[in-house]
Enzyme design. Sequence first.
Site, PDB file in Angstrom:
ATOM      1  N   LYS A  47     -38.088  -4.971   2.267  1.00 46.34           N
ATOM      2  CA  LYS A  47     -38.699  -5.466   1.028  1.00 46.34           C
ATOM      3  C   LYS A  47     -40.208  -5.227   1.158  1.00 46.34           C
ATOM      4  O   LYS A  47     -40.772  -5.428   2.239  1.00 46.34           O
ATOM      5  CB  LYS A  47     -38.388  -6.961   0.917  1.00 46.34           C
ATOM      6  CG  LYS A  47     -39.092  -7.697  -0.195  1.00 46.34           C
ATOM      7  CD  LYS A  47     -38.510  -9.103  -0.308  1.00 46.34           C
ATOM      8  CE  LYS A  47     -39.427 -10.025  -1.079  1.00 46.34           C
ATOM      9  NZ  LYS A  47     -38.745 -10.687  -2.189  1.00 46.34           N
ATOM     10  N   THR A  63     -35.546 -15.227  -0.578  1.00 40.86           N
ATOM     11  CA  THR A  63     -36.497 -16.201  -0.019  1.00 40.86           C
ATOM     12  C   THR A  63     -35.881 -16.962   1.159  1.00 40.86           C
ATOM     13  O   THR A  63     -36.024 -18.179   1.269  1.00 40.86           O
ATOM     14  CB  THR A  63     -37.020 -17.183  -1.102  1.00 40.86           C
ATOM     15  OG1 THR A  63     -37.254 -16.461  -2.326  1.00 40.86           O
ATOM     16  CG2 THR A  63     -38.346 -17.796  -0.695  1.00 40.86           C
ATOM     17  N   GLU A  76     -29.841 -11.598  -7.041  1.00 38.21           N
ATOM     18  CA  GLU A  76     -30.362 -12.303  -5.862  1.00 38.21           C
ATOM     19  C   GLU A  76     -30.667 -13.733  -6.275  1.00 38.21           C
ATOM     20  O   GLU A  76     -31.351 -13.962  -7.266  1.00 38.21           O
ATOM     21  CB  GLU A  76     -31.636 -11.578  -5.386  1.00 38.21           C
ATOM     22  CG  GLU A  76     -32.311 -12.233  -4.196  1.00 38.21           C
ATOM     23  CD  GLU A  76     -33.626 -11.539  -3.842  1.00 38.21           C
ATOM     24  OE1 GLU A  76     -33.708 -10.291  -3.879  1.00 38.21           O
ATOM     25  OE2 GLU A  76     -34.592 -12.268  -3.528  1.00 38.21           O
ATOM     26  N   ARG A 124     -35.413 -21.025  -2.943  1.00 35.97           N
ATOM     27  CA  ARG A 124     -36.625 -21.792  -3.258  1.00 35.97           C
ATOM     28  C   ARG A 124     -36.279 -23.190  -3.736  1.00 35.97           C
ATOM     29  O   ARG A 124     -37.160 -24.012  -3.959  1.00 35.97           O
ATOM     30  CB  ARG A 124     -37.418 -21.080  -4.347  1.00 35.97           C
ATOM     31  CG  ARG A 124     -38.044 -19.829  -3.816  1.00 35.97           C
ATOM     32  CD  ARG A 124     -38.853 -19.145  -4.868  1.00 35.97           C
ATOM     33  NE  ARG A 124     -39.054 -17.789  -4.436  1.00 35.97           N
ATOM     34  CZ  ARG A 124     -39.781 -16.908  -5.060  1.00 35.97           C
ATOM     35  NH1 ARG A 124     -40.399 -17.248  -6.165  1.00 35.97           N
ATOM     36  NH2 ARG A 124     -39.910 -15.704  -4.582  1.00 35.97           N
TER      37      ARG A 124
HETATM   38  C1  3PG Z   1     -39.816 -12.364  -4.864  1.00 30.74           C
HETATM   39  O1  3PG Z   1     -39.272 -13.379  -4.449  1.00 30.74           O
HETATM   40  O2  3PG Z   1     -39.542 -11.250  -4.438  1.00 30.74           O
HETATM   41  C2  3PG Z   1     -40.895 -12.495  -5.878  1.00 30.74           C
HETATM   42  O3  3PG Z   1     -41.095 -13.796  -6.291  1.00 30.74           O
HETATM   43  C3  3PG Z   1     -40.729 -11.621  -7.053  1.00 30.74           C
HETATM   44  O4  3PG Z   1     -41.953 -11.532  -7.651  1.00 30.74           O
HETATM   45  P1  3PG Z   1     -42.132 -11.700  -9.201  1.00 30.74           P
HETATM   46  O5  3PG Z   1     -41.977 -13.159  -9.478  1.00 30.74           O
HETATM   47  O6  3PG Z   1     -43.539 -11.212  -9.486  1.00 30.74           O
HETATM   48  O7  3PG Z   1     -41.081 -10.877  -9.889  1.00 30.74           O
END
Ligand code: 3PG
Length: 214
Positions: A131, A71, A43, A47
């Site tokens: 999710k 995201t 994925e 961001r």
């Molecule tokens: C996401 O985008 O799902 C999260 O940032 C994942 O979380 P993590 O950084 O704690 O793995």
Amino acid sequence: MEAREMLSRLEQQGIIPIVTLEDAQDAEWVCKILHSAGMQIVEITFRTQAAAQSIEIVKAHLPELIVGAGTVLTQDQASKAYQAGASFLVSPGLDLNIVRWAQERDLLVIPGVITPTEILSALHQNITLMKFFPAESYGGIKALSALRGPFPQVKFLPTGGINPQNAADYLALSNVIAVGGTWMVTPELIRKREQEVISKLACEAIRIANQRGS
Ligand code: 3PG
């Protein structure tokens, strides 16, 4: 790829690396390492500005790798991800406009939920894979176990605070299809070009996922 096939691929892999690329030039080497470690699905998050170009680069150089867009906060990002070749969209929250937009294109969309009310809204939109984010902050394994009773038809992709220590416990839940996380390939590891560390963490993740049910 059909949504059902995509779901079974996600389940098969069990742990999905979540990659944030500040520079699209890093997309190829990072994804090559993940792929060599055994990842068939990654994925790439929206961001950063590099997301769409990164997806395009990976699709061009590693066409066998399935790339999802993470995201995704706006319809514009959804559209950019789709055009770049993303096979699925993941969003930290539930936005019905993004969900409908993706469904109109037969594109798998995995919106984020936490509460039973959000789960109901997603179900009313025929979404059965959601999710669960941020998992560790919102009750983690306990919350997911409690959601099994009223929502037996819902499968979850928990992310947020998942790591090699707790991933197996999440994967043992019958309503968890796979978990996602950034720990294998943090922006810092990419910036420092820590190829061996990324490879080691990705291989370890694959081992953890493969132990599911054994
Ligand atoms: C996401 O985008 O799902 C999260 O940032 C994942 O979380 P993590 O950084 O704690 O793995």
